[in-house]
Design an enzyme around this catalytic site. Sequence first.
Site, PDB file in Angstrom:
ATOM      1  N   CYS A  80       3.916   0.614   5.076  1.00 25.97           N
ATOM      2  CA  CYS A  80       2.493   0.296   5.234  1.00 25.97           C
ATOM      3  C   CYS A  80       1.705   0.262   3.932  1.00 25.97           C
ATOM      4  CB  CYS A  80       1.838   1.241   6.233  1.00 25.97           C
ATOM      5  SG  CYS A  80       1.687   2.960   5.673  1.00 25.97           S
ATOM      6  N   HIS A 116      -0.993   6.647   6.956  1.00 25.51           N
ATOM      7  CA  HIS A 116      -1.050   5.218   7.236  1.00 25.51           C
ATOM      8  C   HIS A 116      -2.232   4.599   6.495  1.00 25.51           C
ATOM      9  CE1 HIS A 116      -0.075   1.539   9.177  1.00 25.51           C
ATOM     10  NE2 HIS A 116      -1.157   1.485   9.909  1.00 25.51           N
ATOM     11  N   ASP A 131      -3.881  -5.203   9.606  1.00 28.52           N
ATOM     12  CA  ASP A 131      -2.789  -4.283   9.334  1.00 28.52           C
ATOM     13  C   ASP A 131      -1.472  -5.042   9.410  1.00 28.52           C
ATOM     14  OD1 ASP A 131      -1.008  -2.213   9.124  1.00 28.52           O
ATOM     15  OD2 ASP A 131      -1.695  -1.119  10.901  1.00 28.52           O
TER      16      ASP A 131
END
Length: 303
Positions: A80, A116, A131
Site C-alpha cells: 500500500c 495503511h 486507494d
Amino acid sequence: MPTYTDEELALYLEHIGYRQDARQQASQNPLACLTDVQHLHMARVPFESLSLHYSRHRLLSLEPEDLFNKIVGNGRGGYCMEVNTFFACILRSLGFTLYSVGGRVKGVDGYKGWDHMVNIVTINSQRYLVDVGFGSNGAPHPVPLEDGHEFVGVAPTRGRLQYRNLEFHIDPNQRVWVYSVQENETAPWRDMYHFVETEFMAGDFEVMNLRTMTTPQSFFVQSVMCMCTVLSEGKEGPVGLLILHRDYVKRRMGAESEIIEQFESEEQRVKALERYFGIMLSPKEQSGIRGLASELRAKGGHA
C-alpha cells in the site's frame, strides 16, 4: 510536493496503456480521467510483497524515484505505501489536487496500528477516496467521501463508506471514515479498514513502512503474494481478479473463483510470476528467499 517529469509521466502512461492526452483529459473531465487511470493502473501495477522475500536486504523505499524505477523501470508493484505514494506522485503530475492519510486495517482481533495509506483527491469541491493498494477487497475506482455511500467494486462485491464512531473510541464524538465490503447481496458487511482526514507527512509513512516491512507479524513479511485486477475486453472497468498467494494462483471472475495453478517449488512459483504477471526475477532475487519461512521447498530439499 514530489511530481514526475513529463518524460517519466509519458513512460508511466505507456506502461499502463493509457492512450489519450492525459493532461487534457484531466483538465476537461477529471473524474473520468482519474477513474480510467486507476483502472489501468490496478490491472498493470500489481499489489505485491515480492521484495520482502526475493531480496537480499528486504527493505522498501518510499522515495519517488526509487518507486518509479521499481514500478515502471522493472515492471513491478508493491504494497500500500509503495503504490499509493507512487500513484499520488502520478496524480500530482497530471494536475490533480490530493493529500495522503493514514488508516488502520481490521484483522481478526480488531483494528491494528497505523498500517495503511490512502489518498484523498478533490475534484470540484468533492473529495474521493483513491486507494490502489488494498488487494482483493479494495475499491477499484474513486469513491466519493459521502456518509453511507455504497458502490459496486469487482462484482458481485460491494463497498461502502461510513463516517462514524468506532467501538474503542473513548470520546463518543470521534468520527473516522470506515470502508466496508459485502461479498454478495446476501453476505454480511465486513469492516476492512478506517482512515482519518488528517494529512500525514512523508515521515509518518516512513515510520509506518519500517514497521510493516520488518515486523514478523506483518502479513506481507509472512506471505508471498501478488495480485492485479482483470479488465473487461474493452477495458471499461474491472471484471475480475488474478491472485497469487503463497502456493497457488487463483482467478476470480464475477462470483466464480478457481485455482488455476498450484505449485510445490520455488521454480514453479517464479515461472508463475512471469507467466501471469510478467514479473521476471533475476537469479540474485530468486536466491534471496532461501532459508526464509516463505520459501517453497520441493520434496526432499531446497527448491
